[in-house]
Write a protein that holds these residues in place. Structure first.
Motif, PDB file in Angstrom:
ATOM      1  N   ASN A   1      -7.237  -0.314  10.271  1.00 28.70           N
ATOM      2  CA  ASN A   1      -7.514   0.660   9.214  1.00 28.70           C
ATOM      3  C   ASN A   1      -6.389   1.682   9.202  1.00 28.70           C
ATOM      4  O   ASN A   1      -6.007   2.192  10.269  1.00 28.70           O
ATOM      5  CB  ASN A   1      -8.849   1.362   9.442  1.00 28.70           C
ATOM      6  CG  ASN A   1     -10.034   0.440   9.221  1.00 28.70           C
ATOM      7  OD1 ASN A   1      -9.893  -0.661   8.680  1.00 28.70           O
ATOM      8  ND2 ASN A   1     -11.208   0.873   9.628  1.00 28.70           N
TER       9      ASN A   1
ATOM     10  N   TRP B   1       0.831  -1.213   0.000  1.00 33.69           N
ATOM     11  CA  TRP B   1       0.000   0.000   0.000  1.00 33.69           C
ATOM     12  C   TRP B   1       0.861   1.257   0.000  1.00 33.69           C
ATOM     13  O   TRP B   1       0.592   2.218  -0.727  1.00 33.69           O
ATOM     14  CB  TRP B   1      -0.922  -0.047   1.209  1.00 33.69           C
ATOM     15  CG  TRP B   1      -1.741   1.175   1.456  1.00 33.69           C
ATOM     16  CD1 TRP B   1      -2.765   1.655   0.697  1.00 33.69           C
ATOM     17  CD2 TRP B   1      -1.634   2.077   2.570  1.00 33.69           C
ATOM     18  NE1 TRP B   1      -3.300   2.798   1.262  1.00 33.69           N
ATOM     19  CE2 TRP B   1      -2.624   3.074   2.411  1.00 33.69           C
ATOM     20  CE3 TRP B   1      -0.809   2.128   3.692  1.00 33.69           C
ATOM     21  CZ2 TRP B   1      -2.792   4.105   3.321  1.00 33.69           C
ATOM     22  CZ3 TRP B   1      -0.980   3.143   4.603  1.00 33.69           C
ATOM     23  CH2 TRP B   1      -1.958   4.121   4.420  1.00 33.69           C
TER      24      TRP B   1
ATOM     25  N   SER C   1      -4.334   5.196   7.468  1.00 33.45           N
ATOM     26  CA  SER C   1      -4.397   6.434   6.684  1.00 33.45           C
ATOM     27  C   SER C   1      -3.023   7.081   6.716  1.00 33.45           C
ATOM     28  O   SER C   1      -2.321   7.018   7.735  1.00 33.45           O
ATOM     29  CB  SER C   1      -5.434   7.404   7.264  1.00 33.45           C
ATOM     30  OG  SER C   1      -6.724   6.844   7.235  1.00 33.45           O
TER      31      SER C   1
ATOM     32  N   ASN D   1     -21.158  -3.748  -5.038  1.00 33.09           N
ATOM     33  CA  ASN D   1     -19.785  -3.832  -4.522  1.00 33.09           C
ATOM     34  C   ASN D   1     -19.093  -5.099  -5.014  1.00 33.09           C
ATOM     35  O   ASN D   1     -17.900  -5.080  -5.361  1.00 33.09           O
ATOM     36  CB  ASN D   1     -19.785  -3.793  -2.996  1.00 33.09           C
ATOM     37  CG  ASN D   1     -20.081  -2.416  -2.444  1.00 33.09           C
ATOM     38  OD1 ASN D   1     -19.974  -1.424  -3.161  1.00 33.09           O
ATOM     39  ND2 ASN D   1     -20.465  -2.345  -1.188  1.00 33.09           N
TER      40      ASN D   1
ATOM     41  N   GLN E   1     -20.837   1.066  -8.835  1.00 27.08           N
ATOM     42  CA  GLN E   1     -21.187   2.128  -7.894  1.00 27.08           C
ATOM     43  C   GLN E   1     -22.648   2.530  -8.083  1.00 27.08           C
ATOM     44  O   GLN E   1     -23.163   2.548  -9.201  1.00 27.08           O
ATOM     45  CB  GLN E   1     -20.296   3.355  -8.089  1.00 27.08           C
ATOM     46  CG  GLN E   1     -18.838   3.116  -7.739  1.00 27.08           C
ATOM     47  CD  GLN E   1     -18.004   4.371  -7.910  1.00 27.08           C
ATOM     48  OE1 GLN E   1     -18.397   5.291  -8.623  1.00 27.08           O
ATOM     49  NE2 GLN E   1     -16.858   4.420  -7.253  1.00 27.08           N
TER      50      GLN E   1
ATOM     51  N   ALA F   1      -0.303   5.097  -1.311  1.00 26.23           N
ATOM     52  CA  ALA F   1      -1.189   5.276  -0.143  1.00 26.23           C
ATOM     53  C   ALA F   1      -2.125   6.467  -0.323  1.00 26.23           C
ATOM     54  O   ALA F   1      -2.339   7.247   0.606  1.00 26.23           O
ATOM     55  CB  ALA F   1      -0.362   5.428   1.133  1.00 26.23           C
ATOM     56  N   ARG F   2      -2.689   6.591  -1.525  1.00 27.89           N
ATOM     57  CA  ARG F   2      -3.560   7.746  -1.790  1.00 27.89           C
ATOM     58  C   ARG F   2      -4.923   7.608  -1.112  1.00 27.89           C
ATOM     59  O   ARG F   2      -5.537   8.602  -0.765  1.00 27.89           O
ATOM     60  CB  ARG F   2      -3.729   7.917  -3.300  1.00 27.89           C
ATOM     61  CG  ARG F   2      -2.480   8.458  -3.999  1.00 27.89           C
ATOM     62  CD  ARG F   2      -2.668   8.513  -5.501  1.00 27.89           C
ATOM     63  NE  ARG F   2      -2.693   7.179  -6.077  1.00 27.89           N
ATOM     64  CZ  ARG F   2      -1.606   6.514  -6.447  1.00 27.89           C
ATOM     65  NH1 ARG F   2      -0.414   7.051  -6.264  1.00 27.89           N
ATOM     66  NH2 ARG F   2      -1.697   5.301  -6.972  1.00 27.89           N
ATOM     67  N   GLU F   3      -5.387   6.377  -0.935  1.00 23.19           N
ATOM     68  CA  GLU F   3      -6.663   6.128  -0.274  1.00 23.19           C
ATOM     69  C   GLU F   3      -6.421   5.343   1.010  1.00 23.19           C
ATOM     70  O   GLU F   3      -5.441   4.598   1.114  1.00 23.19           O
ATOM     71  CB  GLU F   3      -7.605   5.342  -1.198  1.00 23.19           C
ATOM     72  CG  GLU F   3      -7.980   6.071  -2.474  1.00 23.19           C
ATOM     73  CD  GLU F   3      -8.848   7.281  -2.217  1.00 23.19           C
ATOM     74  OE1 GLU F   3      -9.541   7.288  -1.182  1.00 23.19           O
ATOM     75  OE2 GLU F   3      -8.831   8.221  -3.036  1.00 23.19           O
ATOM     76  N   PRO F   4      -7.296   5.494   2.010  1.00 20.31           N
ATOM     77  CA  PRO F   4      -7.145   4.703   3.246  1.00 20.31           C
ATOM     78  C   PRO F   4      -7.196   3.210   2.941  1.00 20.31           C
ATOM     79  O   PRO F   4      -7.847   2.766   1.998  1.00 20.31           O
ATOM     80  CB  PRO F   4      -8.336   5.148   4.101  1.00 20.31           C
ATOM     81  CG  PRO F   4      -8.703   6.503   3.581  1.00 20.31           C
ATOM     82  CD  PRO F   4      -8.410   6.456   2.106  1.00 20.31           C
ATOM     83  N   LEU F   5      -6.498   2.433   3.762  1.00 20.14           N
ATOM     84  CA  LEU F   5      -6.477   0.971   3.635  1.00 20.14           C
ATOM     85  C   LEU F   5      -7.257   0.396   4.806  1.00 20.14           C
ATOM     86  O   LEU F   5      -6.904   0.621   5.968  1.00 20.14           O
ATOM     87  CB  LEU F   5      -5.030   0.465   3.644  1.00 20.14           C
ATOM     88  CG  LEU F   5      -4.847  -1.049   3.564  1.00 20.14           C
ATOM     89  CD1 LEU F   5      -5.376  -1.571   2.236  1.00 20.14           C
ATOM     90  CD2 LEU F   5      -3.370  -1.412   3.731  1.00 20.14           C
ATOM     91  N   ASN F   6      -8.318  -0.350   4.517  1.00 19.95           N
ATOM     92  CA  ASN F   6      -9.207  -0.867   5.558  1.00 19.95           C
ATOM     93  C   ASN F   6      -9.053  -2.369   5.717  1.00 19.95           C
ATOM     94  O   ASN F   6      -8.799  -3.095   4.747  1.00 19.95           O
ATOM     95  CB  ASN F   6     -10.665  -0.536   5.234  1.00 19.95           C
ATOM     96  CG  ASN F   6     -10.927   0.963   5.247  1.00 19.95           C
ATOM     97  OD1 ASN F   6     -10.351   1.704   6.028  1.00 19.95           O
ATOM     98  ND2 ASN F   6     -11.811   1.416   4.367  1.00 19.95           N
TER      99      ASN F   6
ATOM    100  N   GLN G   1     -17.828  -4.540  -8.435  1.00 18.88           N
ATOM    101  CA  GLN G   1     -16.992  -3.339  -8.576  1.00 18.88           C
ATOM    102  C   GLN G   1     -17.761  -2.207  -9.262  1.00 18.88           C
ATOM    103  O   GLN G   1     -17.214  -1.449 -10.073  1.00 18.88           O
ATOM    104  CB  GLN G   1     -15.715  -3.631  -9.364  1.00 18.88           C
ATOM    105  CG  GLN G   1     -14.780  -4.636  -8.716  1.00 18.88           C
ATOM    106  CD  GLN G   1     -15.229  -6.073  -8.955  1.00 18.88           C
ATOM    107  OE1 GLN G   1     -15.524  -6.455 -10.082  1.00 18.88           O
ATOM    108  NE2 GLN G   1     -15.266  -6.871  -7.906  1.00 18.88           N
TER     109      GLN G   1
END
Length: 422
Positions: free
Chosen positions: A166, A143, A168, A386, A391, A148-153, A389
């Motif tokens: 999680n 990541w 950030s 989801n 929306q 790491a542009r988006e949070p990793l959950n 993939q």
């Protein structure tokens, strides 16, 4: 008068008078006026130097006093700032969330105690080490390398087995970054417990509800006319309870499912089925239009996609007054294709839009019960999308109507055909 008391503009007159007096005294003393002038000049120079020295001392004393005050103020501010920094560092050290300070090369500068537990970092040997290299082979390292542009959950915690976190990554100043990691293991366990409970209860309710509904169907209202309204209401409510149980079981399955078995989904056939179901539910009370111009099929689960797309169409029928119109569309867009259902119904206030996909969330509870809704349809739609993939986007305005759109990416599109492509 003190030497410093003579104003500057009086110094030339005073000097001239002194020199004249010196010449007179020198002439009277022995006829040497020049000697008298020299003595007076020397005296005046000495007096002038004394004045200059005195003024310099005053200025030096004033400067020293000002410098001392500035120094004291600076030291006071420095001590206060250092104290605040110590308090802040102590507070961050005791946080349950992991905090890691990184430089612009993502090398570790500082971390708190929670980072030792959750991320497995060790001091002092890990200071100055690249975090992605330190955690090489982990999901977190990949990541970080990807930006790491988006949070990793729900990532596995490198420092604790069977724990999820999680993550950030936040910018801090111009050249530093702050990594935050929150332990969500307890929340995930609670969520799993809830899912198991809902699934088990739904399975247990299915059998008795089936029995009750079967016996109600056996009762003939003509045998007991006075009970006809009661039997009708009991049948409607038992059918509704059965639908709630089925939706709960569907939702429980979708929540524990991480992927679908991909099959070709012929969209023309599916859209025709969705339209027929909407017309059967409407019973001629609405104008239902189908517009299909995408010219592509979908790759995914036929059963789940039918459930999601049909849910949106049936919702439009339920929440649109008689005489309204409903338009079902399947169109191409630059990023893929979009399935949408537009209606001229009651519309939804903007304050409710963000929560529409929550379980059992209703804009109007009484209206939802009257129309036979379970409050789970949009939650099912969200989970199905989801897994594909895709929306869900919602546009609505009270008194105007609503449009629910499902956006599918290019990877899910197939040229129309009869062959089974995966």
């Amino acid at each position: 008068m003190s030497p410093s008391a003579t104003p500057p503009w009086k110094l030339p007159a005073t000097l001239a008078a002194g020199l004249g007096g010196g010449a007179l005294l020198g002439w009277l003393a022995g006829g040497h006026p020049a000697a008298g002038i020299a003595l007076v000049a020397i005296a005046e120079v000495v007096l002038l130097l004394t004045r200059i020295r005195h003024q310099d001392q005053i200025m030096m004393d004033a400067s020293a006093t000002a410098t001392s005050l500035q120094h004291d103020r600076f030291m006071t501010r420095s001590r206060r700032l250092a104290s605040n920094l110590r308090d802040l560092r102590n507070a961050v050290s005791k946080l349950p969330d992991a905090v890691v300070l990184l430089d612009e090369q993502q090398q570790i500068r500082w971390f708190n105690h929670a980072a030792e537990n959750l991320l497995g970092l060790r001091r002092p040997q890990d200071r100055g080490v690249s975090l992605s290299q330190r955690l090489a082979g982990s999901e977190l390292a990949d990541w970080l390398r990807d930006g790491a542009r988006e949070p990793l959950n729900d990532a596995s915690a490198p420092g604790q087995a069977n724990s999820q976190i999680n993550l950030s990554l936040l910018p801090l100043g111009d050249h530093e970054q702050l990594l935050l990691a929150h332990d969500v293991s307890h929340l995930n366990r609670l969520e799993q417990t809830r899912r198991d409970f809902v699934s088990n209860v739904s399975h247990e309710l299915r059998t008795p509800l089936t029995v009750i509904h079967g016996y109600l169907e056996l009762l003939d209202p003509e045998d007991v006319p006075e009970l006809a309204p009661v039997l009708g209401e009991m049948r409607a409510q038992s059918k509704r309870m059965g639908q709630i149980v089925e939706d709960l079981l569907t939702l429980s399955r979708l929540e524990t499912q991480h992927e679908v078995v991909d099959e070709r989904v012929p969209m023309e056939a599916l859209l025709a089925t969705v339209r027929k179901e909407a017309e059967a539910l409407s019973q001629g009370r609405h104008r239902i239009v189908l517009e299909s111009s995408a010219g592509v099929d979908l790759l995914g689960s036929p059963k789940d996609l039918h459930s999601a797309l049909s849910n949106l169409a049936s919702n439009a029928v339920r929440y649109t007054p008689a005489g309204g119109s409903i338009t079902i569309r399947w169109q191409r867009e630059p990023a893929g294709a979009v399935y949408s259902v537009s209606d001229t119904g009651f519309g939804i206030p903007a304050s409710h839009l963000a929560r529409l996909t929550e379980r059992f969330y209703r804009v109007s509870s009484s209206r939802s019960r009257d129309t036979g809704g379970t409050g789970l349809g949009l939650s099912i739609v969200k989970h199905v999308l989801n897994l594909h993939q895709a929306q869900l986007q919602i546009q609505s305005a009270p008194g105007v109507g609503s449009t629910f759109s499902c956006h599918f990416g290019m990877a899910r599109l197939l040229p129309p055909g009869n062959n089974d492509e995966t």
